[in-house]
Design a protein around this motif. Structure first.
Motif, PDB file in Angstrom:
ATOM      1  N   GLU A 140       0.998  -5.118  -5.782  1.00 12.87           N
ATOM      2  CA  GLU A 140      -0.125  -6.031  -5.534  1.00 12.87           C
ATOM      3  C   GLU A 140       0.212  -7.433  -6.022  1.00 12.87           C
ATOM      4  O   GLU A 140      -0.076  -8.431  -5.352  1.00 12.87           O
TER       5      GLU A 140
ATOM      6  N   ARG B 217      -2.518  -7.306   6.166  1.00 11.72           N
ATOM      7  CA  ARG B 217      -2.710  -5.923   5.698  1.00 11.72           C
ATOM      8  C   ARG B 217      -1.993  -5.771   4.362  1.00 11.72           C
ATOM      9  O   ARG B 217      -1.012  -5.047   4.224  1.00 11.72           O
ATOM     10  N   ARG B 218      -2.478  -6.480   3.364  1.00  8.27           N
ATOM     11  CA  ARG B 218      -1.764  -6.602   2.092  1.00  8.27           C
ATOM     12  C   ARG B 218      -1.561  -5.263   1.391  1.00  8.27           C
ATOM     13  O   ARG B 218      -0.491  -4.981   0.854  1.00  8.27           O
ATOM     14  N   GLU B 219      -2.604  -4.457   1.339  1.00  7.51           N
ATOM     15  CA  GLU B 219      -2.481  -3.181   0.632  1.00  7.51           C
ATOM     16  C   GLU B 219      -1.437  -2.291   1.297  1.00  7.51           C
ATOM     17  O   GLU B 219      -0.595  -1.689   0.626  1.00  7.51           O
ATOM     18  N   GLU B 220      -1.485  -2.224   2.610  1.00 10.39           N
ATOM     19  CA  GLU B 220      -0.509  -1.406   3.336  1.00 10.39           C
ATOM     20  C   GLU B 220       0.894  -1.985   3.184  1.00 10.39           C
ATOM     21  O   GLU B 220       1.879  -1.238   3.077  1.00 10.39           O
TER      22      GLU B 220
ATOM     23  N   GLU C 100       2.346  -0.771  -0.035  1.00 12.45           N
ATOM     24  CA  GLU C 100       2.720   0.645   0.045  1.00 12.45           C
ATOM     25  C   GLU C 100       4.041   0.825   0.794  1.00 12.45           C
ATOM     26  O   GLU C 100       4.905   1.606   0.380  1.00 12.45           O
TER      27      GLU C 100
END
Length: 352
Positions: A163, A249-252, A255
């Protein structure tokens, strides 16, 4: 300051808690799930989204250190502010820091965000170089947390919070250029740097300067911070975030990157700070260049990124406890004297 709660018991949080315990603090480690390994301090399981539980815990503390993702810190700082206790964190997020700065104006304790590596230690080093000059024309600060043995085109491993890395790669960066404060895009202003014969590239990332643009506006004509990576990394990240639109799509994105490049134990943290200016009328350049590797700390080998991040905030907490830094208001990293920092039990790790 005797009782301190450490929030988040990942690698950095656990090490920070162990160092604080070894330095004489009464430590309470807090995480959603208690660690499996035995630790030398009290550990509590607490959902930090539970405001009532957090308030009750903070009421029993003199200080709190957050080693949690940046987006959780503003609310925790607000609770610490209401409790009248000292607050420390490692955030690189500018809006979070601005919120904590506002809180500090009415704080009964010290509000000290940005106490990690960058922002944090690099700002302490940069400020010490600036102060050597009668007239400083530039200060350039670079930090790179990298695998010692890179593989693949990316040449990277995610030993730090995904993050945080994504945040730094996408948010705009504040600089001072030719006397003008401005915002520039992340992953720009590329340059080559060599440290001990190793070629690195450096590019702009957000948050690394902390509050230094406020402090040195009108005093230093050129001031900027960049992240260092192995050559080619920045071009690939620009492709990933901007051409493939993963910035939306920062969270993806985080990941995907961690799955592709998981953490390694054999890492290295490069620190490169250089300032130029005049001393007694003579134009000179001063540098601080280090390559920090894993070392044994508190009885176990620790990755370079873990001990350089945890050690920085612990050294600052030691200085506050010992009366070497203010106990109220807002702490800027550039107000921390480098010599006094290195003289603390934990800060001595950086002197090698």
């Amino acid at each position: 300051m005797k009782n301190i709660a450490v929030l988040g018991l990942g690698k950095v949080g656990t090490l920070a808690a162990e160092l604080l315990h070894g330095s004489g603090f009464n430590v309470t480690g807090i995480d959603l799930a208690a660690p499996q390994n035995k630790l030398p301090f009290q550990v509590k399981s607490l959902d930090l989204r539970d405001a009532t539980g957090v308030e009750a815990e903070f009421a029993a503390q003199d200080a709190v250190l957050s080693c949690l993702p940046y987006h959780l810190n503003a609310r925790l700082a607000e609770i610490a502010h209401r409790a009248g206790i000292h607050y420390f964190d490692l955030t690189e997020d500018v809006p979070t820091t601005n919120r904590i700065l506002e809180l500090s104006k009415t704080a009964r304790g010290l509000m000290a965000p940005q106490c990690g590596l960058a922002p944090g230690f690099i700002g302490i080093v940069g400020a010490s170089l600036i102060e050597e000059f009668d007239d400083c024309r530039s200060c350039k600060m670079r930090v790179g947390a990298l695998p010692q043995h890179p593989t693949g085109l990316m040449g990277y491993s995610f030993n730090w919070s995904p993050e945080g890395v994504v945040n730094e790669y996408l948010n705009d960066c504040e600089v001072i250029e030719e006397g003008t404060r401005k915002m520039v895009s992340a992953m720009e202003w590329f340059e080559d740097i060599y440290i001990d014969g190793v070629k690195l590239e450096a590019f702009t990332t957000s948050g690394g300067l902390g509050t230094m643009c406020d402090t040195y506006a009108g005093r230093v004509a050129n001031l900027d911070y960049k992240t260092m990576r192995y050559p080619g990394h920045g071009k690939l990240m620009n492709f990933f975030f901007h051409e493939l639109l993963m910035r939306e799509r920062r969270e993806e994105a985080g990941e995907i990157l961690v799955n592709a490049k998981p953490p390694v134990n054999e890492d290295i943290v490069y620190v490169h700070a250089a300032a130029e200016g005049r001393i007694g009328g003579q134009l000179l350049r001063r540098e601080f260049v280090r390559g920090y590797r894993p070392v044994e700390v508190a009885g176990r080998m620790r990755t370079a990124i873990a001990w350089t991040t945890a050690g920085s905030v612990v050294a600052i907490i030691e200085m506050v406890r010992d009366g070497k830094l203010p106990a109220q208001g807002f702490l800027k990293q550039e107000d921390v004297p480098l010599d006094a920092f290195l003289a603390t039990p934990t800060g001595a790790l950086y002197a090698a």
